[in-house]
Scaffold this motif. Structure first.
Motif, PDB file in Angstrom:
ATOM      1  N   LYS A 377      77.005  30.409  42.416  1.00  0.00           N
ATOM      2  CA  LYS A 377      77.180  31.729  43.043  1.00  0.00           C
ATOM      3  C   LYS A 377      77.342  31.605  44.554  1.00  0.00           C
ATOM      4  O   LYS A 377      78.119  32.328  45.180  1.00  0.00           O
ATOM      5  N   SER A 378      76.611  30.666  45.147  1.00  0.00           N
ATOM      6  CA  SER A 378      76.728  30.440  46.591  1.00  0.00           C
ATOM      7  C   SER A 378      78.139  29.977  46.952  1.00  0.00           C
ATOM      8  O   SER A 378      78.717  30.421  47.956  1.00  0.00           O
ATOM      9  N   LYS A 379      78.709  29.115  46.122  1.00  0.00           N
ATOM     10  CA  LYS A 379      80.067  28.623  46.394  1.00  0.00           C
ATOM     11  C   LYS A 379      81.094  29.735  46.172  1.00  0.00           C
ATOM     12  O   LYS A 379      82.107  29.802  46.878  1.00  0.00           O
ATOM     13  N   ALA A 380      80.825  30.603  45.206  1.00  0.00           N
ATOM     14  CA  ALA A 380      81.720  31.738  44.974  1.00  0.00           C
ATOM     15  C   ALA A 380      81.732  32.650  46.200  1.00  0.00           C
ATOM     16  O   ALA A 380      82.796  33.133  46.630  1.00  0.00           O
ATOM     17  N   ARG A 381      80.552  32.893  46.781  1.00  0.00           N
ATOM     18  CA  ARG A 381      80.471  33.719  47.999  1.00  0.00           C
ATOM     19  C   ARG A 381      81.188  33.043  49.170  1.00  0.00           C
ATOM     20  O   ARG A 381      81.845  33.706  49.984  1.00  0.00           O
ATOM     21  N   THR A 382      81.040  31.705  49.249  1.00  0.00           N
ATOM     22  CA  THR A 382      81.721  30.953  50.317  1.00  0.00           C
ATOM     23  C   THR A 382      83.227  31.130  50.227  1.00  0.00           C
ATOM     24  O   THR A 382      83.909  31.337  51.236  1.00  0.00           O
ATOM     25  N   LEU A 383      83.751  31.058  49.007  1.00  0.00           N
ATOM     26  CA  LEU A 383      85.197  31.218  48.821  1.00  0.00           C
ATOM     27  C   LEU A 383      85.627  32.645  49.147  1.00  0.00           C
ATOM     28  O   LEU A 383      86.673  32.853  49.792  1.00  0.00           O
ATOM     29  N   LEU A 384      84.841  33.620  48.739  1.00  0.00           N
ATOM     30  CA  LEU A 384      85.159  35.018  49.068  1.00  0.00           C
ATOM     31  C   LEU A 384      85.203  35.235  50.581  1.00  0.00           C
ATOM     32  O   LEU A 384      86.120  35.871  51.115  1.00  0.00           O
ATOM     33  N   LYS A 385      84.204  34.714  51.291  1.00  0.00           N
ATOM     34  CA  LYS A 385      84.161  34.836  52.754  1.00  0.00           C
ATOM     35  C   LYS A 385      85.357  34.140  53.397  1.00  0.00           C
ATOM     36  O   LYS A 385      85.938  34.643  54.368  1.00  0.00           O
ATOM     37  N   LEU A 386      85.714  32.970  52.854  1.00  0.00           N
ATOM     38  CA  LEU A 386      86.854  32.215  53.386  1.00  0.00           C
ATOM     39  C   LEU A 386      88.139  33.023  53.236  1.00  0.00           C
ATOM     40  O   LEU A 386      88.920  33.155  54.190  1.00  0.00           O
ATOM     41  N   LEU A 387      88.348  33.594  52.051  1.00  0.00           N
ATOM     42  CA  LEU A 387      89.567  34.365  51.809  1.00  0.00           C
ATOM     43  C   LEU A 387      89.605  35.605  52.715  1.00  0.00           C
ATOM     44  O   LEU A 387      90.647  35.955  53.263  1.00  0.00           O
ATOM     45  N   ARG A 388      88.432  36.234  52.878  1.00  0.00           N
ATOM     46  CA  ARG A 388      88.383  37.437  53.721  1.00  0.00           C
ATOM     47  C   ARG A 388      88.612  37.101  55.196  1.00  0.00           C
ATOM     48  O   ARG A 388      89.378  37.779  55.896  1.00  0.00           O
TER      49      ARG A 388
END
Length: 395
Positions: A377-388
């Motif tokens: 889940k932490s990595k999923a949030r990291t990817l979301l933040k990166l895309l944003r």
């Protein structure tokens, strides 16, 4: 002294000196000699195996640790073995003679080979004796030593059973025995079998590559196989052929990735495309090696810039990785998918656009609502933040 010599088991005597082995080493023919004796034989200009008289294309000497251990046990027991020793060894020697003998029929040899795996399963204590007698070297020599480049399917059953026995023995034996494949003619035999053999033969050879890749003793051989154009193209074909054989191909690619030099070769030979095809084709499969394929892809993308470029350039590449982000039955595949997307999306606008078009945002939201681990889940949030953040920078 003579009486002491008479008590030495036959298998503990060097065939050249007839004395007790002090440093037993095995040739590619499967025959074992004392190091000093065989080195003297070579020093006199002989390039053959003294027992079989076969010409040696590969004169390397492999330490026979199993035999050395048995001799040490024999010494510790006061130069005596349990009475069952001879009743154990003699039948095994008989089996070996049946396989070696030019007078044995093909059917006799097949029946003998069928007994080996059964023997190992029913009586595991006999496995060290099989190795000590030289079964692994013998089987390897028979399989890869004299194969006709034109390939005759007449001996297919015999060859498949030989390979099955090799795979059964290798985890207990000397991996160095497999280094005979570094010799050009024997590697050619390996390739002929892989290109022309049955599906079962191809899968077994892929498992053999896995065994080769797992040992430091065969690291150089692993590198040789990893840069062989014919083998890599054969693996690519195997992956895209049918689901049963493709799993073995994925496992072989994963094994070869243990060496960084091999990863570069895999990219150059187009194996990224094979991994992508496999992942996309497993959508309707309940059981597959998609997680292994994704982990392998992550390894290549993480160490090779050309791997990142190949993944992005392939029209289906980013889509395949996005597909792996949310897999209920394969959290390992999810993590590898996330890691790969983070690596390619950080550097590439094209990768970010493709990921969004492939539905990565939906996949990430589903993943965050699932029962996956906190790390994923932490990595999923990291990817979301990166895309944003990248999106905000581009506006």
């Amino acid at each position: 002294m003579k009486e002491a010599q008479m008590t030495i088991p036959h298998l503990f005597r060097c065939p050249i000196s007839l004395d007790l082995f002090s440093d037993p080493v095995t040739l590619s023919t499967g025959q074992t000699y004392d190091r000093s004796s065989i080195e003297k034989w070579f020093a006199f200009g002989n390039l053959t195996c003294p027992v079989t008289m076969q010409k040696l294309h590969d004169p390397s000497l492999v330490p026979n640790h199993n035999l050395r251990h048995l001799i040490e046990q024999w010494r510790q027991m006061g130069h005596h073995f349990h009475p069952e020793y001879s009743t154990t060894i003699d039948p095994l020697l008989h089996l070996k003679r049946n396989i070696e003998s030019p007078h044995s029929t093909l059917q006799d040899k097949l029946q003998t080979l069928e007994k080996i795996p059964v023997l190992m399963d029913e009586t595991p204590s006999k496995t060290p004796f099989l190795l000590q007698i030289g079964f692994l070297s013998l089987f390897s020599q028979l399989l890869f030593g004299k194969l006709d480049p034109e390939f005759d399917g007449k001996y297919a059953d015999f060859e498949e059973k030989l390979l099955s026995c090799i795979l059964k023995l290798v985890p207990f034996g000397e991996f160095q025995c497999l280094n005979m494949l570094k010799e050009e003619s024997k590697l050619e035999s390996f390739l002929v079998l892989f290109e022309n053999g049955s599906g079962m033969m191809k899968q077994s050879l892929c498992r053999l590559v896995g065994a080769i890749s797992s040992s430091p003793e065969t690291r150089e051989l692993c590198a040789m196989i990893g840069r062989n154009h014919r083998f890599l193209q054969g693996i690519d074909h195997l992956i895209q052929q049918n689901f049963e054989t493709s799993e073995a191909g994925i496992e072989a690619i994963s094994a070869l990735c243990c060496l960084e030099s091999n990863r570069e070769n895999l990219v150059r030979e187009g194996l990224i495309n094979g991994l992508i095809t496999y992942i996309l084709n497993t959508e309707t499969k309940e059981r597959s090696s998609a997680g292994t394929a994704m982990a392998t892809l992550e390894q290549i993308v993480g160490s090779e810039r050309s791997g990142k470029e190949a993944l992005i350039k392939d029209p289906r590449g980013v889509k395949a990785v996005v597909k792996m982000v949310f897999r209920v039955s394969d959290h390992g595949g999810s993590e590898s998918g996330l890691n790969s997307l983070i690596m390619v999306c950080y550097e590439s606008l094209e990768a970010r656009e493709k990921a969004i078009d492939a539905g990565v945002l939906t996949q990430l939201l589903l993943l965050l609502q699932s029962q996956c681990s906190c790390r994923i889940k932490s990595k999923a949030r990291t990817l979301l933040k990166l895309l944003r953040s990248k999106w905000d920078e581009e506006q």
